[in-house]
Design a protein around this motif. Structure first.
Motif, PDB file in Angstrom:
ATOM      1  N   SER A 237       0.822  -1.206   0.000  1.00 37.97           N
ATOM      2  CA  SER A 237       0.000   0.000   0.000  1.00 37.97           C
ATOM      3  C   SER A 237       0.858   1.258   0.000  1.00 37.97           C
ATOM      4  O   SER A 237       0.614   2.204  -0.753  1.00 37.97           O
ATOM      5  CB  SER A 237      -0.921  -0.010   1.221  1.00 37.97           C
ATOM      6  OG  SER A 237      -1.647   1.193   1.314  1.00 37.97           O
ATOM      7  N   ALA A 238       1.886   1.275   0.851  1.00 41.35           N
ATOM      8  CA  ALA A 238       2.760   2.446   0.922  1.00 41.35           C
ATOM      9  C   ALA A 238       3.509   2.662  -0.388  1.00 41.35           C
ATOM     10  O   ALA A 238       3.655   3.804  -0.866  1.00 41.35           O
ATOM     11  CB  ALA A 238       3.752   2.279   2.074  1.00 41.35           C
ATOM     12  N   LEU A 239       3.984   1.568  -1.000  1.00 43.88           N
ATOM     13  CA  LEU A 239       4.720   1.673  -2.261  1.00 43.88           C
ATOM     14  C   LEU A 239       3.798   2.140  -3.385  1.00 43.88           C
ATOM     15  O   LEU A 239       4.175   2.989  -4.203  1.00 43.88           O
ATOM     16  CB  LEU A 239       5.338   0.321  -2.601  1.00 43.88           C
ATOM     17  CG  LEU A 239       6.252   0.275  -3.829  1.00 43.88           C
ATOM     18  CD1 LEU A 239       7.451   1.184  -3.640  1.00 43.88           C
ATOM     19  CD2 LEU A 239       6.715  -1.160  -4.080  1.00 43.88           C
ATOM     20  N   THR A 240       2.581   1.610  -3.433  1.00 45.95           N
ATOM     21  CA  THR A 240       1.624   2.013  -4.462  1.00 45.95           C
ATOM     22  C   THR A 240       1.313   3.494  -4.361  1.00 45.95           C
ATOM     23  O   THR A 240       1.273   4.212  -5.370  1.00 45.95           O
ATOM     24  CB  THR A 240       0.321   1.192  -4.322  1.00 45.95           C
ATOM     25  OG1 THR A 240       0.633  -0.197  -4.463  1.00 45.95           O
ATOM     26  CG2 THR A 240      -0.686   1.588  -5.386  1.00 45.95           C
ATOM     27  N   GLU A 241       1.091   3.959  -3.126  1.00 40.65           N
ATOM     28  CA  GLU A 241       0.785   5.385  -2.942  1.00 40.65           C
ATOM     29  C   GLU A 241       1.961   6.254  -3.381  1.00 40.65           C
ATOM     30  O   GLU A 241       1.779   7.286  -4.028  1.00 40.65           O
ATOM     31  CB  GLU A 241       0.448   5.657  -1.477  1.00 40.65           C
ATOM     32  CG  GLU A 241       0.032   7.105  -1.237  1.00 40.65           C
ATOM     33  CD  GLU A 241      -0.332   7.371   0.209  1.00 40.65           C
ATOM     34  OE1 GLU A 241      -0.623   8.535   0.519  1.00 40.65           O
ATOM     35  OE2 GLU A 241      -0.308   6.432   1.025  1.00 40.65           O
TER      36      GLU A 241
ATOM     37  N   LEU B 192       0.217  -4.283 -10.730  1.00 42.30           N
ATOM     38  CA  LEU B 192       0.134  -4.825  -9.379  1.00 42.30           C
ATOM     39  C   LEU B 192       1.089  -5.994  -9.189  1.00 42.30           C
ATOM     40  O   LEU B 192       1.747  -6.108  -8.145  1.00 42.30           O
ATOM     41  CB  LEU B 192      -1.305  -5.263  -9.095  1.00 42.30           C
ATOM     42  CG  LEU B 192      -1.571  -5.862  -7.707  1.00 42.30           C
ATOM     43  CD1 LEU B 192      -1.230  -4.862  -6.610  1.00 42.30           C
ATOM     44  CD2 LEU B 192      -3.017  -6.307  -7.600  1.00 42.30           C
ATOM     45  N   GLN B 193       1.200  -6.853 -10.188  1.00 42.15           N
ATOM     46  CA  GLN B 193       2.077  -8.014 -10.053  1.00 42.15           C
ATOM     47  C   GLN B 193       3.536  -7.585  -9.924  1.00 42.15           C
ATOM     48  O   GLN B 193       4.305  -8.175  -9.149  1.00 42.15           O
ATOM     49  CB  GLN B 193       1.906  -8.954 -11.253  1.00 42.15           C
ATOM     50  CG  GLN B 193       2.656 -10.275 -11.120  1.00 42.15           C
ATOM     51  CD  GLN B 193       2.231 -11.069  -9.891  1.00 42.15           C
ATOM     52  OE1 GLN B 193       1.086 -11.046  -9.491  1.00 42.15           O
ATOM     53  NE2 GLN B 193       3.183 -11.771  -9.279  1.00 42.15           N
ATOM     54  N   GLU B 194       3.918  -6.558 -10.671  1.00 40.46           N
ATOM     55  CA  GLU B 194       5.291  -6.052 -10.591  1.00 40.46           C
ATOM     56  C   GLU B 194       5.591  -5.522  -9.195  1.00 40.46           C
ATOM     57  O   GLU B 194       6.656  -5.776  -8.622  1.00 40.46           O
ATOM     58  CB  GLU B 194       5.497  -4.954 -11.636  1.00 40.46           C
ATOM     59  CG  GLU B 194       6.929  -4.444 -11.720  1.00 40.46           C
ATOM     60  CD  GLU B 194       7.109  -3.414 -12.815  1.00 40.46           C
ATOM     61  OE1 GLU B 194       8.211  -2.870 -12.932  1.00 40.46           O
ATOM     62  OE2 GLU B 194       6.123  -3.149 -13.544  1.00 40.46           O
ATOM     63  N   LEU B 195       4.623  -4.784  -8.628  1.00 41.90           N
ATOM     64  CA  LEU B 195       4.805  -4.241  -7.283  1.00 41.90           C
ATOM     65  C   LEU B 195       4.892  -5.361  -6.254  1.00 41.90           C
ATOM     66  O   LEU B 195       5.697  -5.305  -5.314  1.00 41.90           O
ATOM     67  CB  LEU B 195       3.656  -3.294  -6.930  1.00 41.90           C
ATOM     68  CG  LEU B 195       3.608  -1.981  -7.721  1.00 41.90           C
ATOM     69  CD1 LEU B 195       2.363  -1.190  -7.341  1.00 41.90           C
ATOM     70  CD2 LEU B 195       4.857  -1.158  -7.449  1.00 41.90           C
ATOM     71  N   LYS B 196       4.064  -6.389  -6.424  1.00 36.65           N
ATOM     72  CA  LYS B 196       4.101  -7.513  -5.490  1.00 36.65           C
ATOM     73  C   LYS B 196       5.449  -8.216  -5.525  1.00 36.65           C
ATOM     74  O   LYS B 196       5.979  -8.627  -4.489  1.00 36.65           O
ATOM     75  CB  LYS B 196       2.982  -8.505  -5.819  1.00 36.65           C
ATOM     76  CG  LYS B 196       1.596  -8.045  -5.397  1.00 36.65           C
ATOM     77  CD  LYS B 196       0.551  -9.109  -5.700  1.00 36.65           C
ATOM     78  CE  LYS B 196      -0.824  -8.683  -5.208  1.00 36.65           C
ATOM     79  NZ  LYS B 196      -1.869  -9.715  -5.496  1.00 36.65           N
ATOM     80  N   LEU B 197       6.033  -8.343  -6.713  1.00 38.21           N
ATOM     81  CA  LEU B 197       7.343  -8.990  -6.820  1.00 38.21           C
ATOM     82  C   LEU B 197       8.415  -8.187  -6.083  1.00 38.21           C
ATOM     83  O   LEU B 197       9.291  -8.756  -5.435  1.00 38.21           O
ATOM     84  CB  LEU B 197       7.722  -9.152  -8.298  1.00 38.21           C
ATOM     85  CG  LEU B 197       6.964 -10.242  -9.068  1.00 38.21           C
ATOM     86  CD1 LEU B 197       7.299 -10.190 -10.541  1.00 38.21           C
ATOM     87  CD2 LEU B 197       7.274 -11.618  -8.495  1.00 38.21           C
ATOM     88  N   VAL B 198       8.333  -6.848  -6.167  1.00 36.17           N
ATOM     89  CA  VAL B 198       9.297  -6.003  -5.456  1.00 36.17           C
ATOM     90  C   VAL B 198       9.135  -6.188  -3.950  1.00 36.17           C
ATOM     91  O   VAL B 198      10.113  -6.360  -3.212  1.00 36.17           O
ATOM     92  CB  VAL B 198       9.107  -4.524  -5.844  1.00 36.17           C
ATOM     93  CG1 VAL B 198       9.985  -3.635  -4.968  1.00 36.17           C
ATOM     94  CG2 VAL B 198       9.435  -4.305  -7.308  1.00 36.17           C
ATOM     95  N   VAL B 199       7.890  -6.145  -3.476  1.00 33.60           N
ATOM     96  CA  VAL B 199       7.624  -6.270  -2.048  1.00 33.60           C
ATOM     97  C   VAL B 199       8.067  -7.628  -1.526  1.00 33.60           C
ATOM     98  O   VAL B 199       8.639  -7.738  -0.432  1.00 33.60           O
ATOM     99  CB  VAL B 199       6.122  -6.037  -1.757  1.00 33.60           C
ATOM    100  CG1 VAL B 199       5.776  -6.417  -0.326  1.00 33.60           C
ATOM    101  CG2 VAL B 199       5.761  -4.577  -2.016  1.00 33.60           C
ATOM    102  N   GLN B 200       7.833  -8.684  -2.305  1.00 37.34           N
ATOM    103  CA  GLN B 200       8.163 -10.035  -1.865  1.00 37.34           C
ATOM    104  C   GLN B 200       9.658 -10.310  -1.923  1.00 37.34           C
ATOM    105  O   GLN B 200      10.227 -10.954  -1.040  1.00 37.34           O
ATOM    106  CB  GLN B 200       7.417 -11.063  -2.723  1.00 37.34           C
ATOM    107  CG  GLN B 200       5.907 -11.054  -2.500  1.00 37.34           C
ATOM    108  CD  GLN B 200       5.144 -11.708  -3.643  1.00 37.34           C
ATOM    109  OE1 GLN B 200       5.724 -12.060  -4.671  1.00 37.34           O
ATOM    110  NE2 GLN B 200       3.846 -11.861  -3.477  1.00 37.34           N
ATOM    111  N   ASN B 201      10.326  -9.822  -2.973  1.00 34.95           N
ATOM    112  CA  ASN B 201      11.728 -10.175  -3.202  1.00 34.95           C
ATOM    113  C   ASN B 201      12.718  -9.128  -2.705  1.00 34.95           C
ATOM    114  O   ASN B 201      13.865  -9.458  -2.431  1.00 34.95           O
ATOM    115  CB  ASN B 201      11.973 -10.411  -4.696  1.00 34.95           C
ATOM    116  CG  ASN B 201      11.301 -11.671  -5.198  1.00 34.95           C
ATOM    117  OD1 ASN B 201      11.336 -12.701  -4.531  1.00 34.95           O
ATOM    118  ND2 ASN B 201      10.663 -11.609  -6.348  1.00 34.95           N
ATOM    119  N   ALA B 202      12.291  -7.875  -2.619  1.00 30.84           N
ATOM    120  CA  ALA B 202      13.215  -6.815  -2.219  1.00 30.84           C
ATOM    121  C   ALA B 202      12.519  -5.833  -1.274  1.00 30.84           C
ATOM    122  O   ALA B 202      12.384  -4.650  -1.582  1.00 30.84           O
ATOM    123  CB  ALA B 202      13.747  -6.085  -3.460  1.00 30.84           C
ATOM    124  N   PRO B 203      12.052  -6.308  -0.105  1.00 29.79           N
ATOM    125  CA  PRO B 203      11.344  -5.407   0.815  1.00 29.79           C
ATOM    126  C   PRO B 203      12.210  -4.244   1.297  1.00 29.79           C
ATOM    127  O   PRO B 203      11.714  -3.150   1.542  1.00 29.79           O
ATOM    128  CB  PRO B 203      10.934  -6.331   1.964  1.00 29.79           C
ATOM    129  CG  PRO B 203      11.871  -7.493   1.881  1.00 29.79           C
ATOM    130  CD  PRO B 203      12.143  -7.677   0.428  1.00 29.79           C
TER     131      PRO B 203
END
Length: 469
Positions: free
Chosen positions: A76-80, A94-105
């Motif tokens: 949510s914070a990254l999307t905003e 959304l999938q690209e953002l999820k990959l960043v959050v999952q792999n490179a928090p």
């Protein structure tokens, strides 16, 4: 309800490395191929139910720890952040953002922090006053640092919570008059006498370390007086633990450490008055009726709602709940969400959210079925509270507190019993903040979305003076 695919590559890799195993050794232990494990670790494939069970059996993985709460908050914070016009030429999926959050928090956190610094700089330049000469606009304020610390630890501090629960059992909290128990413990364990401040004073509490006295205002509610005694016990009983947690957080300034220390003392007080397992059991038994919980634990509605939002102990989690406190100007003065719903970090809350209606209907708990633009649906509760005490001229600020959960958990709440949660038409459309909300036909919109162009027709007018392109 459809279940999302579970990508936990980073967690699987951590478990494998903790066991000093190669991918082939780990794959053999799990009963899968090395190529499949490699794809799982790189989040190219989700884990299956069979692999999850194998992880739980072979690596003692607690499946409750796989809650998506932390990832949702960061997502949510990254999307905003990425909706800001500075990124106008880049709109990730959304999938690209999820990959960043999952792999490179860590990278995601750094980008969010950089965007916050950019926003603060712009706001200060827009004001163009002498604060530019006195302060660094690129640094988070101490208050913002502490807010983010609690946000990203899921508003749950395990060691502090356990210490408070253990002490509550020793004191006998909930077994007799809590006020008498707390006062007696302060005097017996710490040599501190509890006194009363006259109701005409503006102070709520005052501790004198030399005289070993704690004075509490007689005009505030009993729940507040009990909480202040519990807070003082936290200062004295858990001082070393609180100092360690605040030091390990890595704050940039002494002010942030002091603010965090105060927040941790408040956390301890809430956990002492509402011990985790007893409170969690009562929440289930009473079906999250906040008025009954308030009566059982001698706590205010705000204290109860805040405590409900902290029930995130591994292996003993409560319902994922969001909690917020809003003032009459729409400022969110407290916020936490263990649910998918995340509050905007900039800008006001959605005007269609029922929390604003609480000021119009005091002494009532207002219910709302709401749906956000991503299709997620929630049960939302709101009520007004009044702070302070004293006489006729004493200030008595009012707030609205909001509490809720995803509709899939609504059955655990007494408030949902006569609501038609299966009827999609019963859900009100709400957003997170106008600046990032994509609803095109909302008549309550305050400003256009940051990344949408607008068109103005000089010959006709709707609720809004523009249309979104």
């Amino acid at each position: 309800m459809a279940t999302g695919k579970l990508f936990i590559g980073r967690k699987v890799r951590e478990l494998r490395l903790q066991g000093n195993m190669t991918q082939s050794q780990c794959a053999e232990r799990l009963g899968i191929s090395t190529s499949y494990l490699n794809q799982i670790e790189n989040n190219q494939r989700p884990v299956s139910a069979a692999v999850l069970l194998a992880l739980a059996e072979k690596f003692q993985l607690d499946l409750s720890d796989l809650s998506s709460g932390e990832g949702d908050r960061l997502l949510s914070a990254l999307t905003e952040a990425l909706t800001d016009p500075v990124f106008e030429n880049y709109t990730p999926g959304l999938q690209e953002l999820k990959l960043v959050v999952q792999n490179a928090p860590g990278f995601a956190h750094a980008l969010v922090a950089a965007h916050q610094a950019y926003r603060r700089m712009n706001e200060q330049l827009a004001g163009f006053d002498d604060t530019i000469a006195r302060a660094s606009p690129l640094e988070a304020t101490p208050y913002e640092e502490v807010r983010d610390f609690f946000h990203f630890v899921d508003n749950y501090l395990h060691d502090l919570d356990i210490a408070a629960e253990k002490l509550a059992a020793e004191i006998g909290i909930g077994e007799a008059d809590d006020a008498a128990l707390l006062a007696a413990h302060l005097e017996r364990a710490h040599g501190v006498r509890v006194l009363r401040i006259g109701p005409e004073s503006a102070l709520i509490r005052q501790y004198d370390p030399k005289q070993r006295t704690l004075a509490v205002n007689a005009s505030v509610p009993q729940s507040t007086r009990n909480f202040q005694m519990a807070l003082q016990i936290g200062q004295l009983h858990a001082a070393d633990l609180i100092d360690r947690i605040a030091a390990e957080a890595g704050f940039r300034s002494p002010e942030a450490v002091d603010i965090c220390r105060a927040g941790l003392q408040n956390y301890f007080a809430g956990a002492l008055m509402m011990p985790y397992r007893k409170f969690l059991t009562a929440a289930h038994e009473l079906r999250h009726d906040i008025e009954l919980l308030s009566a059982r634990f001698g706590s205010s509605l705000e204290q109860v709602c805040h405590r409900l939002s902290t029930l995130q102990r591994p292996g003993q989690k409560g319902v994922p709940i969001f909690f917020a406190r809003v003032d009459r100007a729409g400022n969110i003065t407290k916020r936490h969400s263990a649910a998918k719903l995340q509050f905007a970090r900039f800008g006001a809350a959605c005007p269609l959210w029922n929390v604003h209606q609480a000021f119009e209907q005091p002494d009532r708990i207002i219910r709302q079925l709401a749906e956000t633009p991503d299709g997620a649906r929630y049960l939302c509760l709101a009520t007004q509270i009044t702070k302070g005490g004293g006489g006729f001229f004493a200030p008595k600020p009012t707030y609205a507190i909001a509490l809720g959960c995803e509709v899939s958990y609504a059955g655990a709440f007494v408030y949902a019993d006569d609501l038609d949660a299966d009827n999609r038409a019963a859900f009100s459309p709400i957003g997170i903040s106008c600046r990032i909300c994509e609803r095109t036909k909302c008549p309550s919109r305050a400003v256009p979305p940051l990344k949408r162009k607008i068109a103005v027709d000089q010959n006709q007018r709707h609720f809004l003076p523009y249309e979104l392109m």
